[in-house]
Design a protein around this motif. Structure first.
Motif, PDB file in Angstrom:
ATOM      1  N   VAL A 131      19.726  41.979  57.630  1.00 24.31           N
ATOM      2  CA  VAL A 131      19.804  42.732  58.881  1.00 24.31           C
ATOM      3  C   VAL A 131      21.183  43.375  59.042  1.00 24.31           C
ATOM      4  O   VAL A 131      22.185  42.853  58.533  1.00 24.31           O
ATOM      5  N   VAL A 132      21.190  44.487  59.759  1.00 22.70           N
ATOM      6  CA  VAL A 132      22.436  45.143  60.164  1.00 22.70           C
ATOM      7  C   VAL A 132      22.409  45.198  61.683  1.00 22.70           C
ATOM      8  O   VAL A 132      21.554  45.861  62.270  1.00 22.70           O
ATOM      9  N   VAL A 133      23.335  44.475  62.320  1.00 22.21           N
ATOM     10  CA  VAL A 133      23.359  44.350  63.780  1.00 22.21           C
ATOM     11  C   VAL A 133      24.758  44.721  64.269  1.00 22.21           C
ATOM     12  O   VAL A 133      25.761  44.361  63.642  1.00 22.21           O
ATOM     13  N   THR A 134      24.818  45.418  65.395  1.00 21.76           N
ATOM     14  CA  THR A 134      26.119  45.819  65.911  1.00 21.76           C
ATOM     15  C   THR A 134      26.726  44.754  66.816  1.00 21.76           C
ATOM     16  O   THR A 134      26.028  43.880  67.331  1.00 21.76           O
ATOM     17  N   HIS A 135      28.041  44.867  67.025  1.00 16.55           N
ATOM     18  CA  HIS A 135      28.772  43.894  67.825  1.00 16.55           C
ATOM     19  C   HIS A 135      28.309  43.869  69.277  1.00 16.55           C
ATOM     20  O   HIS A 135      28.638  42.920  70.007  1.00 16.55           O
ATOM     21  N   VAL A 142      25.027  36.250  62.070  1.00 13.08           N
ATOM     22  CA  VAL A 142      24.638  37.038  60.892  1.00 13.08           C
ATOM     23  C   VAL A 142      25.808  37.143  59.916  1.00 13.08           C
ATOM     24  O   VAL A 142      25.645  37.006  58.697  1.00 13.08           O
ATOM     25  N   GLU A 143      26.993  37.384  60.463  1.00 11.50           N
ATOM     26  CA  GLU A 143      28.196  37.466  59.631  1.00 11.50           C
ATOM     27  C   GLU A 143      28.608  36.083  59.137  1.00 11.50           C
ATOM     28  O   GLU A 143      28.944  35.904  57.964  1.00 11.50           O
ATOM     29  N   ALA A 144      28.556  35.101  60.030  1.00 13.95           N
ATOM     30  CA  ALA A 144      28.986  33.752  59.669  1.00 13.95           C
ATOM     31  C   ALA A 144      28.125  33.156  58.557  1.00 13.95           C
ATOM     32  O   ALA A 144      28.636  32.469  57.665  1.00 13.95           O
ATOM     33  N   GLU A 145      26.828  33.431  58.604  1.00  8.25           N
ATOM     34  CA  GLU A 145      25.894  32.863  57.622  1.00  8.25           C
ATOM     35  C   GLU A 145      25.633  33.794  56.451  1.00  8.25           C
ATOM     36  O   GLU A 145      24.846  33.476  55.563  1.00  8.25           O
ATOM     37  N   ARG A 146      26.263  34.977  56.466  1.00  7.95           N
ATOM     38  CA  ARG A 146      26.143  35.962  55.383  1.00  7.95           C
ATOM     39  C   ARG A 146      24.687  36.325  55.075  1.00  7.95           C
ATOM     40  O   ARG A 146      24.247  36.325  53.943  1.00  7.95           O
ATOM     41  N   CYS A 147      23.966  36.658  56.154  1.00 10.93           N
ATOM     42  CA  CYS A 147      22.574  37.065  55.983  1.00 10.93           C
ATOM     43  C   CYS A 147      22.372  38.528  56.411  1.00 10.93           C
ATOM     44  O   CYS A 147      21.263  38.943  56.735  1.00 10.93           O
ATOM     45  N   GLY A 148      23.467  39.279  56.394  1.00 13.38           N
ATOM     46  CA  GLY A 148      23.438  40.685  56.742  1.00 13.38           C
ATOM     47  C   GLY A 148      24.824  41.103  57.165  1.00 13.38           C
ATOM     48  O   GLY A 148      25.825  40.493  56.761  1.00 13.38           O
ATOM     49  N   PHE A 149      24.893  42.151  57.991  1.00 12.38           N
ATOM     50  CA  PHE A 149      26.186  42.652  58.454  1.00 12.38           C
ATOM     51  C   PHE A 149      26.196  42.773  59.970  1.00 12.38           C
ATOM     52  O   PHE A 149      25.230  43.265  60.566  1.00 12.38           O
ATOM     53  N   TRP A 150      27.293  42.324  60.585  1.00 13.28           N
ATOM     54  CA  TRP A 150      27.535  42.441  62.025  1.00 13.28           C
ATOM     55  C   TRP A 150      28.686  43.414  62.158  1.00 13.28           C
ATOM     56  O   TRP A 150      29.825  43.095  61.812  1.00 13.28           O
ATOM     57  N   VAL A 151      28.420  44.627  62.624  1.00  7.48           N
ATOM     58  CA  VAL A 151      29.361  45.729  62.490  1.00  7.48           C
ATOM     59  C   VAL A 151      29.666  46.362  63.845  1.00  7.48           C
ATOM     60  O   VAL A 151      28.927  46.164  64.819  1.00  7.48           O
ATOM     61  N   PRO A 152      30.747  47.147  63.939  1.00  8.50           N
ATOM     62  CA  PRO A 152      31.013  47.897  65.168  1.00  8.50           C
ATOM     63  C   PRO A 152      29.845  48.824  65.502  1.00  8.50           C
ATOM     64  O   PRO A 152      29.102  49.263  64.614  1.00  8.50           O
ATOM     65  N   GLN A 153      29.705  49.112  66.792  1.00 10.96           N
ATOM     66  CA  GLN A 153      28.608  49.978  67.234  1.00 10.96           C
ATOM     67  C   GLN A 153      28.984  51.443  66.999  1.00 10.96           C
ATOM     68  O   GLN A 153      29.176  52.227  67.924  1.00 10.96           O
ATOM     69  N   GLU A 154      29.069  51.788  65.723  1.00 15.14           N
ATOM     70  CA  GLU A 154      29.443  53.128  65.295  1.00 15.14           C
ATOM     71  C   GLU A 154      28.527  53.560  64.160  1.00 15.14           C
ATOM     72  O   GLU A 154      28.150  52.741  63.303  1.00 15.14           O
TER      73      GLU A 154
END
Length: 216
Positions: A131-135, A142-154
């Motif tokens: 998954v790709v989910v914004t902040h 998601v970031e802590a468990e490395r099951c995708g990316f938790w990214v800025p809302q950009e």
């Protein structure tokens, strides 16, 4: 909130691709959105991100699945015009069709302005999808468990994460497997039921009772 994702047969995933008009032989990658077509979901931002994805991965397709609320789709469609036939509006789907779409996809994106939870993320992970989910959504796990990316809302951050997953299928599969394990551990109804039972047992073990009788 809990989810239990059934194992979807590859045939069901192939049928979903054919239904959407996406080749299932030498398959093009699919980026999925699952949720309401509503301003808070920021599909305008997803449109901008997908334009950037196509610049790097012109073979990519985007599937938008969910109910149209207040005619929002009509307002949004021009923003996706440049992508042409690479964008597919699947309408509201549920049950087996929902799991078939997730099985057919390569990643799921959620970039809402606000979410109390974001069930589609848990559903995607339950299906083994990165998954790709914004902040702006409460999914730091998601970031802590490395099951995708938790990214800025950009748009650029979303696009970069999506392309990373599409360009490295082995990494994407590893992230999907970690997400599935997390979903089974934390978001399945069985695990939630056990946690609730433990809380009730803990409360029942505390015998310090206060009885309030109205009028006395």
């Amino acid at each position: 909130n809990g989810v239990d994702g059934p194992d979807t047969a590859p045939a069901a995933a192939g049928a979903m691709r054919r239904r959407l008009g996406i080749p299932d032989t030498d398959p093009a990658p699919i980026v999925a959105f699952l949720g309401r077509i509503h301003p808070i979901k920021r599909l305008d931002l997803l449109a901008a991100a997908f334009d950037q994805v196509r610049a790097m991965r012109p073979d990519a397709h985007l599937v938008i699945a969910g109910p149209d609320e207040g005619g929002e789709r009509k307002r949004l469609e021009p923003l996706f015009a440049a992508a042409g036939a690479r964008v597919h509006w699947a309408g509201e789907i549920d049950g087996a069709d929902k799991w078939a779409l997730l099985a057919a996809s390569d990643c799921l994106v959620l970039c809402s302005d606000s979410e109390s939870f974001g069930t589609s993320v848990a559903e995607a992970m339950s299906a083994g999808l990165p998954v790709v989910v914004t902040h702006s959504c409460p999914w730091s796990v998601v970031e802590a468990e490395r099951c995708g990316f938790w990214v800025p809302q950009e748009a650029s951050a979303i696009a970069g994460a999506v392309v990373t997953l599409l360009d490295d299928p082995a990494k994407a599969r590893e992230m999907g497997a970690r997400g599935k394990a997390l979903a089974q551990r934390a978001y399945s109804w069985d695990s939630i039921g056990r946690a609730m039972a433990e809380r009730y047992q803990s409360a029942a073990a505390d015998h310090r009772w206060t009885i309030l009788t109205p009028g006395i």
